[in-house]
Motif scaffolding. Structure first.
Motif, PDB file in Angstrom:
ATOM      1  N   VAL A 262       0.821  -1.215   0.000  1.00  0.00           N
ATOM      2  CA  VAL A 262       0.000   0.000   0.000  1.00  0.00           C
ATOM      3  C   VAL A 262       0.849   1.257   0.000  1.00  0.00           C
ATOM      4  CG1 VAL A 262      -2.006  -1.152   1.007  1.00  0.00           C
ATOM      5  CG2 VAL A 262      -0.347  -0.045   2.526  1.00  0.00           C
ATOM      6  N   VAL A 263       2.018   1.217   0.631  1.00  0.00           N
ATOM      7  CA  VAL A 263       2.920   2.369   0.546  1.00  0.00           C
ATOM      8  C   VAL A 263       3.392   2.539  -0.899  1.00  0.00           C
ATOM      9  CG1 VAL A 263       5.188   3.251   1.244  1.00  0.00           C
ATOM     10  CG2 VAL A 263       3.602   2.376   2.965  1.00  0.00           C
ATOM     11  N   SER A 264       3.654   1.422  -1.578  1.00  0.00           N
ATOM     12  CA  SER A 264       3.982   1.503  -3.011  1.00  0.00           C
ATOM     13  C   SER A 264       2.852   2.164  -3.782  1.00  0.00           C
ATOM     14  CB  SER A 264       4.237   0.106  -3.581  1.00  0.00           C
ATOM     15  OG  SER A 264       5.399  -0.470  -3.064  1.00  0.00           O
ATOM     16  N   ASN A 265       1.633   1.742  -3.481  1.00  0.00           N
ATOM     17  CA  ASN A 265       0.484   2.307  -4.188  1.00  0.00           C
ATOM     18  C   ASN A 265       0.354   3.800  -3.929  1.00  0.00           C
ATOM     19  OD1 ASN A 265      -0.213  -0.207  -5.209  1.00  0.00           O
ATOM     20  ND2 ASN A 265      -1.530  -0.693  -3.480  1.00  0.00           N
ATOM     21  N   ALA A 266       0.583   4.209  -2.680  1.00  0.00           N
ATOM     22  CA  ALA A 266       0.518   5.636  -2.361  1.00  0.00           C
ATOM     23  C   ALA A 266       1.600   6.410  -3.105  1.00  0.00           C
ATOM     24  CB  ALA A 266       0.646   5.840  -0.852  1.00  0.00           C
ATOM     25  N   LEU A 267       2.811   5.869  -3.141  1.00  0.00           N
ATOM     26  CA  LEU A 267       3.894   6.522  -3.874  1.00  0.00           C
ATOM     27  C   LEU A 267       3.578   6.628  -5.355  1.00  0.00           C
ATOM     28  CD1 LEU A 267       7.057   4.897  -2.254  1.00  0.00           C
ATOM     29  CD2 LEU A 267       6.361   7.281  -2.071  1.00  0.00           C
ATOM     30  N   ASN A 268       2.973   5.577  -5.876  1.00  0.00           N
ATOM     31  CA  ASN A 268       2.718   5.537  -7.310  1.00  0.00           C
ATOM     32  C   ASN A 268       1.792   6.647  -7.783  1.00  0.00           C
ATOM     33  OD1 ASN A 268       4.328   3.334  -7.663  1.00  0.00           O
ATOM     34  ND2 ASN A 268       2.665   1.842  -7.620  1.00  0.00           N
ATOM     35  N   THR A 269       1.030   7.254  -6.888  1.00  0.00           N
ATOM     36  CA  THR A 269       0.123   8.312  -7.299  1.00  0.00           C
ATOM     37  C   THR A 269       0.850   9.620  -7.589  1.00  0.00           C
ATOM     38  OG1 THR A 269      -0.324   9.046  -5.026  1.00  0.00           O
ATOM     39  CG2 THR A 269      -1.738   7.315  -5.918  1.00  0.00           C
ATOM     40  N   MET A 270       2.072   9.760  -7.058  1.00  0.00           N
ATOM     41  CA  MET A 270       2.751  11.062  -7.210  1.00  0.00           C
ATOM     42  C   MET A 270       4.227  10.981  -7.544  1.00  0.00           C
ATOM     43  SD  MET A 270       1.032  13.526  -4.298  1.00  0.00           S
ATOM     44  CE  MET A 270       0.653  12.314  -3.058  1.00  0.00           C
ATOM     45  N   LEU A 271       4.889   9.869  -7.259  1.00  0.00           N
ATOM     46  CA  LEU A 271       6.336   9.789  -7.445  1.00  0.00           C
ATOM     47  C   LEU A 271       6.677   9.164  -8.787  1.00  0.00           C
ATOM     48  CD1 LEU A 271       8.964   8.813  -4.804  1.00  0.00           C
ATOM     49  CD2 LEU A 271       9.099   7.828  -7.079  1.00  0.00           C
ATOM     50  N   ASN A 272       7.492   9.850  -9.554  1.00  0.00           N
ATOM     51  CA  ASN A 272       7.984   9.330 -10.825  1.00  0.00           C
ATOM     52  C   ASN A 272       9.395   8.791 -10.609  1.00  0.00           C
ATOM     53  OD1 ASN A 272       9.080   8.879 -13.352  1.00  0.00           O
ATOM     54  ND2 ASN A 272       8.162  10.699 -14.274  1.00  0.00           N
ATOM     55  N   PRO A 273       9.551   7.463 -10.498  1.00  0.00           N
ATOM     56  CA  PRO A 273      10.883   6.923 -10.209  1.00  0.00           C
ATOM     57  C   PRO A 273      11.874   7.092 -11.353  1.00  0.00           C
ATOM     58  CG  PRO A 273       9.324   5.147 -10.615  1.00  0.00           C
ATOM     59  CD  PRO A 273       8.529   6.413 -10.602  1.00  0.00           C
ATOM     60  N   ALA A 274      11.390   7.372 -12.552  1.00  0.00           N
ATOM     61  CA  ALA A 274      12.297   7.522 -13.690  1.00  0.00           C
ATOM     62  C   ALA A 274      13.158   8.766 -13.543  1.00  0.00           C
ATOM     63  CB  ALA A 274      11.504   7.585 -14.993  1.00  0.00           C
ATOM     64  N   ALA A 384      -9.850  20.168  -2.812  1.00  0.00           N
ATOM     65  CA  ALA A 384      -9.112  19.089  -3.472  1.00  0.00           C
ATOM     66  C   ALA A 384      -8.869  17.981  -2.455  1.00  0.00           C
ATOM     67  CB  ALA A 384      -7.791  19.594  -4.033  1.00  0.00           C
ATOM     68  N   ALA A 385      -8.674  16.777  -2.945  1.00  0.00           N
ATOM     69  CA  ALA A 385      -8.432  15.628  -2.064  1.00  0.00           C
ATOM     70  C   ALA A 385      -7.297  14.782  -2.618  1.00  0.00           C
ATOM     71  CB  ALA A 385      -9.694  14.773  -1.937  1.00  0.00           C
ATOM     72  N   LEU A 386      -6.444  14.315  -1.714  1.00  0.00           N
ATOM     73  CA  LEU A 386      -5.392  13.362  -2.055  1.00  0.00           C
ATOM     74  C   LEU A 386      -5.769  12.018  -1.443  1.00  0.00           C
ATOM     75  CD1 LEU A 386      -2.210  15.515  -1.317  1.00  0.00           C
ATOM     76  CD2 LEU A 386      -3.374  15.184  -3.511  1.00  0.00           C
ATOM     77  N   LEU A 387      -5.660  10.958  -2.217  1.00  0.00           N
ATOM     78  CA  LEU A 387      -6.046   9.624  -1.749  1.00  0.00           C
ATOM     79  C   LEU A 387      -4.830   8.883  -1.218  1.00  0.00           C
ATOM     80  CD1 LEU A 387      -8.508   8.507  -4.563  1.00  0.00           C
ATOM     81  CD2 LEU A 387      -9.012   9.668  -2.410  1.00  0.00           C
ATOM     82  N   THR A 388      -5.006   8.207  -0.080  1.00  0.00           N
ATOM     83  CA  THR A 388      -3.896   7.482   0.526  1.00  0.00           C
ATOM     84  C   THR A 388      -3.716   6.088  -0.053  1.00  0.00           C
ATOM     85  OG1 THR A 388      -5.332   6.703   2.311  1.00  0.00           O
ATOM     86  CG2 THR A 388      -4.101   8.736   2.696  1.00  0.00           C
ATOM     87  N   MET A 389      -4.713   5.538  -0.730  1.00  0.00           N
ATOM     88  CA  MET A 389      -4.597   4.250  -1.415  1.00  0.00           C
ATOM     89  C   MET A 389      -4.331   3.085  -0.467  1.00  0.00           C
ATOM     90  SD  MET A 389      -5.156   5.477  -4.339  1.00  0.00           S
ATOM     91  CE  MET A 389      -4.995   3.991  -5.313  1.00  0.00           C
ATOM     92  N   ALA A 390      -4.801   3.187   0.777  1.00  0.00           N
ATOM     93  CA  ALA A 390      -4.551   2.117   1.746  1.00  0.00           C
ATOM     94  C   ALA A 390      -5.446   0.911   1.526  1.00  0.00           C
ATOM     95  CB  ALA A 390      -4.740   2.648   3.169  1.00  0.00           C
ATOM     96  N   GLY A 391      -6.560   1.078   0.833  1.00  0.00           N
ATOM     97  CA  GLY A 391      -7.510  -0.017   0.701  1.00  0.00           C
ATOM     98  C   GLY A 391      -8.276  -0.212   2.002  1.00  0.00           C
TER      99      GLY A 391
END
Length: 607
Positions: A262-274, A384-391
Motif C-alpha cells: 500500500v505504501v507503493s500504491n501511495a507513492l505511485n500516485t505522485m512519485l515518478n521513479p524515472a 481538493a483531495a489526495l487519496l492514501t490508497m490504503a484499501g
C-alpha cells in the motif's frame, strides 16, 4: 491499489480473469487489462478507465486461450492510458506487477543499450524486457525468470506468462502479497483470496522471496535461495472475515503486512521513479502563494500531521500549525489570507475534522483533504483531495492507513518545497530515491517479526510504558504509545526525549519499559544522552535504531533491534512498523481483542 489475477486451466480464461478483476475493484484503479495465449502467441487487451471499458473491448475483440493474467492498475507516472496499462509484454513474455521496481531506470538504460525496445513509461516494463532479454539468449522460461529476479530491487508481486508455453505460468513475490489457488485441473493466482473466491477454496500464500511455477495440475515453489519449499494450503469457506485475514491471525496483522504494497500504491500516485520527481495532482489553488499551513486531524491522523509539520517547515520553509480537530474550532482561531488548511481522515467522515473543515472554508481558507475514501464527505467538501490508497482497513487500530498518510504527506511536502522554491531539484531527487526504497525497507522490517515478538514478551506484564523520540521520531513515539494503549490496555505515554528531565524521569525504575525511537540523524547524540539518563536510573530501554546507532549504544540498553538505514526524512515511515508490531504482539500475549478493542470504533462520526 493494483490487483493481479491469473488462471491456467481447462476453460477459456478471459471471462474468469475479468470476474477476478471485478472482485479487486475495491482497491482502486484507472486502467485494466488481460493477456492470454492464443495458439501459443500472446494476445493482450487493455483499456483506460473502468472494467466496463475493457469488457466492451473484449466484446468487439474477444480473446480465447486457457491461460492468462489480468491486472487493474493505478497509474504510477505518465498518463493512465492503454500504453501504460498492464500486462506489459514483448513477443516472448507478458507480465503483470504490483509494487515498485526501485532500480528500473538502471535496468532500462542497460537493456536499451543492448537493443531492447521499451514502449511504456512504467517500471514494470523493465521486468518484461529483462526476462525477454534472457529468453533471447537461449534460456528457458524458468531460468530466464530466476536470472531476472536476481536483478530486481524493490517490493513486487509478479504474474508472468510466456509465448509458446500454454502449460505454465510463473508467480513471484517480494513485499507485495500474492496467493495461489488450487483447483481441479486448474490453478489460479491472485493479489488476495477475494479475487479467487468463486474459483477455489484452497489457497496458499507465497512468502517473501518465493517464486512459483504453476501448471494446470501442479505448483512448485522455490524460496529466494532456489530451494524447493512447501507452503501451507489452507481450506477456506470464504466467509467474509476469513477471506480478509488471509493467512494471518488478525486483520491488524494482515494490514501491517500489507504496508509494502500500500505504501507503493501511495507513492505511485505522485512519485515518478524515472526522473525522481513528485507530480502533485492539479490543485485549484497556487501552492506558491500559500503563506501559512494548518493541519487538522484526530488520533493517529493527528500524529501523521505532526510529522508533516516537520517536513513542510523543513522542505517548503512554510510555517505550519497542527491542531486536534476536536479542539480547533472552539478556539475561534483567526484565519489569515492565503492560508491552506489540510485535513487528514482515514474514513473521510470524522465528525470533528469535518466540522473544522467547514469552519476553515467559511473563513476563506483553501482546503485540501487526505482521505482513504474518495466518495467521503470530507473529500467532497474540500477544494481538493489526495487519496492514501490504503484499501480497506478492518482493524480498529490504524496501521496501513497511518503509513500511507505519511507517504502522501511526504510527497506533498516535497511538492510544496518545489512550488515555493525552497527545495532544489537535486534534493528532491535524493528524497524521492529514498522514498522509492521505503516499501522494500518495510518488507525487511516485517521479516524481523519474530524478533519483535520476543521483545514484546518482556513488555506484556508492564503496567506503564514510556515512549521517547526527538524530531520526527517524537510523533512516532506518540503513535507507538497510542497503539499500545488501544489494543493491550497498558498505560503508555510518549514524550519528546528532551523533556524527560523536566518531570517524566521521576517515573523511571526497573519496572517501566522505555521504548526509544532513534534513527542516526542530526538528533541522535541528544537522544542517546537521554537514553543513558534512563539506563542510569534502572530503566529497561528498548532501542530502535539502525545498525550504526545500535552499535554505539547496544551494550547499555535492555533490548534493541536494528532497522535498515534510510534517509532521515523518510525514517518516520519505516519506524512506524516496529511500534505497530510491538503493540500487536503485546496485545496477543495479553489475550485482548486485537481487531476490536474495547470502547473503540473504527470511524468516529459523532462529536
Amino acid at each position: 491499489m493494483c490487483g493481479i489475477v491469473g488462471i491456467i486451466g481447462k476453460v477459456e480464461a478471459a471471462p474468469l480473469l475479468v470476474e477476478g478483476l471485478r472482485r479487486l475493484e475495491y482497491r482502486g484503479y484507472d486502467s485494466a487489462g488481460i493477456a492470454t495465449l492464443v495458439d501459443g502467441q500472446i494476445e493482450r487487451r487493455r483499456a483506460e478507465g473502468k472494467l466496463a471499458n475493457l469488457e466492451a473491448l473484449l466484446k468487439t475483440r474477444p480473446v480465447g486461450g486457457l491461460i492468462g493474467i489480468g491486472h487493474t492498475r493505478w497509474a504510477t507516472h505518465g498518463v493512465p492510458n492503454e500504453r501504460n496499462a498492464h500486462p506489459h509484454a514483448t513477443k516472448r513474455v507478458a507480465v503483470v506487477h504490483n509494487g515498485i521496481i526501485e532500480n528500473f531506470h538502471e535496468l532500462k538504460a542497460e537493456l536499451s543499450a543492448k537493443g531492447q525496445v521499451f514502449e511504456s513509461d512504467t517500471d514494470t516494463e523493465a521486468v518484461a524486457q529483462l526476462i525477454d532479454y534472457h529468453l533471447a539468449q537461449g534460456m528457458g522460461a524458468e531460468d530466464a525468470t530466476a536470472k531476472a529476479l536476481e536483478r530486481l530491487q524493490g517490493a513486487f508481486a509478479l504474474g508472468i506468462v510466456f509465448a509458446g508455453r500454454p502449460d505454465m505460468m510463473i508467480a513471484a513475490r517480494q513485499g507485495s502479497p500474492l496467493a495461489i489457488g488450487y483447483g481441479a485441473g486448474e490453478m489460479y493466482l491472485g493479489s488476495d483470496a477475494l479475487a479467487l473466491a468463486p474459483l477455489t477454496q484452497k489457497i496458499a500464500y507465497l512468502n517473501d522471496g518465493d517464486w512459483a511455477v504453476l501448471t494446470a495440475e501442479t505448483v512448485v515453489i522455490r524460496d529466494r535461495t532456489g530451494a524447493t519449499v512447501t507452503r501451507e494450503v489452507r481450506q477456506t469457506q470464504f466467509s467474509g472475515a476469513m477471506i480478509g485475514k488471509g493467512e494471518h491471525r488478525h486483520f491488524m496483522l494482515k494490514e501491517i503486512f500489507e504496508q509494502p504494497e500500500v505504501v507503493s500504491n501511495a507513492l505511485n500516485t505522485m512519485l515518478n521513479p524515472a526522473d525522481r520527481t513528485i507530480t502533485l495532482p492539479r490543485l485549484p489553488f497556487d501552492l506558491a502563494a500559500v503563506k501559512r499551513v494548518r493541519i487538522i486531524a484526530c488520533g493517529t491522523s493527528f500524529y501523521a500531521g505532526s510529522v508533516a509539520k516537520y517536513w513542510i517547515e523543513k522542505l517548503a520553509r512554510l510555517p505550519v500549525e497542527v491542531d486536534i480537530a476536536s479542539e480547533f474550532r472552539y478556539r475561534c482561531p483567526p484565519m489569515e489570507a492565503d492560508g491552506l488548511a489540510i485535513f487528514i481522515s482515514q474514513s473521510g467522515e470524522t465528525a470533528d475534522t469535518l466540522a473544522a473543515l467547514r469552519y476553515c472554508r467559511e473563513h476563506g481558507q483553501h482546503t485540501l483533504s487526505l482521505v482513504n475514501v474518495p466518495e467521503s464527505t470530507i473529500a467532497r467538501e474540500s477544494e481538493a483531495a489526495l487519496l492514501t490508497m490504503a484499501g480497506p482497513e478492518i482493524g480498529v487500530a490504524s496501521t496501513k492507513a497511518f503509513t500511507t498518510q505519511l507517504t502522501v504527506l511526504a510527497c506533498l511536502a516535497i511538492g510544496m518545497g518545489r512550488a515555493t522554491g525552497a527545495l532544489s531539484a537535486e534534493a528532491e531527487a535524493d528524497i524521492c530515491r529514498s522514498l522509492s526504497e521505503i516499501p522494500a525497507r518495510i518488507a525487511e522490517v516485517l521479516r524481523r517479526d519474530d524478533d519483535i515478538r520476543v521483545i514484546a514478551q518482556g513488555i506484556a506484564e508492564a503496567r506503564d510504558v514510556l515512549y521517547l523520540g526527538r524530531g520526527t521520531g517524537y510523533p512516532i513515539a506518540l503513535e507507538g504509545a497510542l497503539k499500545l494503549k488501544e489494543i493491550s490496555y497498558i498505560h503508555a505515554e510518549a514524550y519528546a526525549a528532551g523533556e524527560l528531565k523536566h518531570g517524566p524521569i521521576a517515573l523511571i525504575d526497573d519496572s517501566v519499559p522505555v521504548i526509544v525511537i532513534c534513527p542516526t540523524d542530526e538528533l541522535y547524540e541528544k537522544t542517546a544522552s537521554n537514553v543513558q539518563e534512563v539506563v542510569a536510573r534502572g530503566g529497561r530501554v528498548v532501542f530502535f535504531s539502525d545498525r550504526e546507532g545500535i552499535d554505539r549504544l547496544s551494550a547499555k540498553v535492555f533490548s534493541s533491534m536494528a532497522l535498515p538505514s534510510v534517509d532521515p526524512v523518510v525514517a518516520p515511515i519505516l519506524y512506524a512498523i516496529p511500534v505497530q508490531l510491538l503493540a500487536y504482539h503485546v496485545a496477543v500475549a495479553k489475550g485482548t481483542d486485537v481487531d476490536q478493542p474495547r470502547n473503540l470504533a473504527k470511524s468516529v462520526t459523532v462529536e
